[in-house]
Design an enzyme around this catalytic site. Structure first.
Site, PDB file in Angstrom:
ATOM      1  N   ASN A  31      -7.815 -46.217  -6.784  1.00 15.64           N
ATOM      2  CA  ASN A  31      -6.414 -46.036  -6.807  1.00 15.64           C
ATOM      3  C   ASN A  31      -5.334 -47.019  -6.239  1.00 15.64           C
ATOM      4  O   ASN A  31      -4.278 -47.408  -7.083  1.00 15.64           O
ATOM      5  CB  ASN A  31      -6.262 -44.505  -6.392  1.00 15.64           C
ATOM      6  N   MET A 106      -8.675 -39.748   3.917  1.00 18.87           N
ATOM      7  CA  MET A 106      -9.400 -38.175   4.159  1.00 18.87           C
ATOM      8  C   MET A 106      -8.967 -37.816   5.352  1.00 18.87           C
ATOM      9  O   MET A 106      -9.687 -37.191   6.249  1.00 18.87           O
ATOM     10  CB  MET A 106     -10.935 -38.754   4.077  1.00 18.87           C
ATOM     11  N   VAL A 108      -5.888 -35.059   7.019  1.00 19.52           N
ATOM     12  CA  VAL A 108      -4.704 -34.016   6.895  1.00 19.52           C
ATOM     13  C   VAL A 108      -3.463 -34.748   7.702  1.00 19.52           C
ATOM     14  O   VAL A 108      -3.690 -34.763   8.946  1.00 19.52           O
ATOM     15  CB  VAL A 108      -4.879 -32.672   7.345  1.00 19.52           C
ATOM     16  N   LEU A 109      -2.386 -35.030   7.428  1.00 20.32           N
ATOM     17  CA  LEU A 109      -1.183 -35.419   8.044  1.00 20.32           C
ATOM     18  C   LEU A 109      -0.647 -34.490   9.028  1.00 20.32           C
ATOM     19  O   LEU A 109      -0.260 -33.164   8.417  1.00 20.32           O
ATOM     20  CB  LEU A 109      -0.244 -36.175   7.312  1.00 20.32           C
ATOM     21  N   ASN A 123       0.351 -37.715  -2.713  1.00 16.31           N
ATOM     22  CA  ASN A 123      -1.277 -37.837  -2.699  1.00 16.31           C
ATOM     23  C   ASN A 123      -1.612 -37.714  -4.144  1.00 16.31           C
ATOM     24  O   ASN A 123      -0.865 -37.182  -5.014  1.00 16.31           O
ATOM     25  CB  ASN A 123      -1.588 -36.870  -1.743  1.00 16.31           C
ATOM     26  N   HIS A 125      -4.999 -36.088  -6.380  1.00 15.67           N
ATOM     27  CA  HIS A 125      -5.862 -35.060  -6.157  1.00 15.67           C
ATOM     28  C   HIS A 125      -6.927 -35.018  -7.612  1.00 15.67           C
ATOM     29  O   HIS A 125      -6.036 -34.686  -8.469  1.00 15.67           O
ATOM     30  CB  HIS A 125      -5.478 -33.581  -5.738  1.00 15.67           C
ATOM     31  N   GLY A 159       0.490 -28.342   4.236  1.00 10.49           N
ATOM     32  CA  GLY A 159      -1.014 -27.906   3.695  1.00 10.49           C
ATOM     33  C   GLY A 159      -1.770 -28.815   3.333  1.00 10.49           C
ATOM     34  O   GLY A 159      -1.726 -29.990   3.323  1.00 10.49           O
ATOM     35  N   VAL A 160      -2.942 -28.451   2.865  1.00  7.76           N
ATOM     36  CA  VAL A 160      -3.947 -29.251   2.160  1.00  7.76           C
ATOM     37  C   VAL A 160      -3.693 -29.126   0.622  1.00  7.76           C
ATOM     38  O   VAL A 160      -4.109 -28.063   0.008  1.00  7.76           O
ATOM     39  CB  VAL A 160      -5.564 -28.828   2.454  1.00  7.76           C
ATOM     40  N   ASP A 161      -3.071 -30.232   0.029  1.00 11.20           N
ATOM     41  CA  ASP A 161      -2.891 -30.237  -1.478  1.00 11.20           C
ATOM     42  C   ASP A 161      -2.070 -29.237  -1.815  1.00 11.20           C
ATOM     43  O   ASP A 161      -2.361 -28.518  -3.001  1.00 11.20           O
ATOM     44  CB  ASP A 161      -4.237 -30.214  -2.350  1.00 11.20           C
TER      45      ASP A 161
HETATM   46  C1  GRF Z   1      -9.805 -39.935  -5.739  1.00 10.46           C
HETATM   47  O1  GRF Z   1     -10.553 -39.175  -6.568  1.00 10.46           O
HETATM   48  C2  GRF Z   1      -8.544 -39.250  -5.246  1.00 10.46           C
HETATM   49  O2  GRF Z   1      -8.142 -38.351  -6.124  1.00 10.46           O
HETATM   50  C3  GRF Z   1      -9.053 -38.555  -4.212  1.00 10.46           C
HETATM   51  O3  GRF Z   1      -9.953 -39.335  -3.291  1.00 10.46           O
HETATM   52  C4  GRF Z   1     -10.389 -40.146  -4.301  1.00 10.46           C
HETATM   53  C5  GRF Z   1     -10.016 -41.649  -4.006  1.00 10.46           C
HETATM   54  O4  GRF Z   1     -10.758 -42.410  -4.808  1.00 10.46           O
HETATM   55  N1  GRF Z   1      -7.939 -38.023  -3.241  1.00 10.46           N
HETATM   56  P1  GRF Z   1     -10.589 -44.107  -4.463  1.00 10.46           P
HETATM   57  O5  GRF Z   1     -10.694 -44.795  -3.224  1.00 10.46           O
HETATM   58  O6  GRF Z   1      -8.977 -44.432  -4.700  1.00 10.46           O
HETATM   59  O7  GRF Z   1     -11.221 -44.882  -5.373  1.00 10.46           O
END
Ligand code: GRF
Length: 217
Positions: A31, A106, A108-109, A123, A125, A159-161
């Site tokens: 990403n 990975m 949670v802030l 973020n 998701h 929160g988470v997401d």
């Molecule tokens: C993605 O699926 C994103 O939605 C999730 O973690 C993954 C990260 O993938 N939060 P990358 O490291 O960007 O390839």
């Protein structure tokens, strides 16, 4: 410096400082690379001021170095959450990002971090929130048996997401899909969605300040 053309092809040079994005990641960083590409193509008017990873060996961090970006390793192992977030705030301060983009980060802030970047942390998701928050969203979708899932870019809250949704993209679940095949199709959409959500937020920030920039698409 930004070169603009109006309908008659007349060009105008504007002296605009691009918005600064900090990217936080923990893994492969696809990403992040997609955001970098959108900037390089000229679709997203911004610059990446730094890439920070809590995992020193994250592939995304190596990509950031390859691109010549400021790439910081800030290991989180064994450090309490708030203490780590204070370190993170300190690492980001010199670059003064307008937005902080979580791209597979990975962690949670904590409220301490969010207080400094209120409504400025995004973020992505891999599900249509509020369905399937947390880890293994694609597997959750398959286990539940939904026929449509997708991806969501949202503002981050405590929160988470759970934060306000900015953009979503639907992805059909196909007969015989595995976690891998579904994740791959969702990821393709993530790559096209994240930079658009960033542009949306930057555009809102500019309109709040009476300027007009953010996206070219
Ligand atoms: C993605 O699926 C994103 O939605 C999730 O973690 C993954 C990260 O993938 N939060 P990358 O490291 O960007 O390839």
């Amino acid at each position: 410096m930004v070169l603009e053309r109006d309908a008659r092809g007349t060009s105008e040079v504007r002296n605009v400082t691009p918005h600064k994005l900090a990217i936080l990641l923990s893994g492969r960083g696809s990403n992040f690379v997609a955001i970098h590409e959108a900037i390089r193509r000229g679709d997203l008017e911004a610059e990446i001021c730094c890439v920070v990873s809590n995992v020193p060996e994250a592939a995304g961090l190596a990509r950031a170095r390859d691109f010549g970006l400021t790439a910081l390793s800030l290991p989180s192992r064994g450090i309490e959450r708030t203490e780590y977030d204070r370190l993170l705030l300190g690492a980001l301060r010199p670059c003064a990002p307008d937005l902080v983009c979580l791209a597979g980060f990975m962690r949670v802030l904590s409220p301490v971090f969010l207080a400094e970047y209120r409504n400025r942390v995004l973020n992505i998701h891999p599900a249509l929130l509020p369905s399937f928050p947390g880890l293994h969203a694609q597997r959750q979708a398959l286990d539940y048996g939904v026929k449509v899932t997708g991806c969501t870019v949202h503002l981050v809250d405590e929160g988470v997401d759970t934060g306000p949704i900015l953009l979503q993209r639907a992805v059909p679940v196909l007969e015989g899909d595995t976690e891998e095949s579904l994740s791959g199709r969702i990821l393709e959409q993530e790559h096209d969605l994240y930079w658009r959500a960033i542009a949306l937020v930057l555009g809102r920030m500019d309109r709040g300040r009476g300027e007009g920039r953010g996206a070219r698409a």
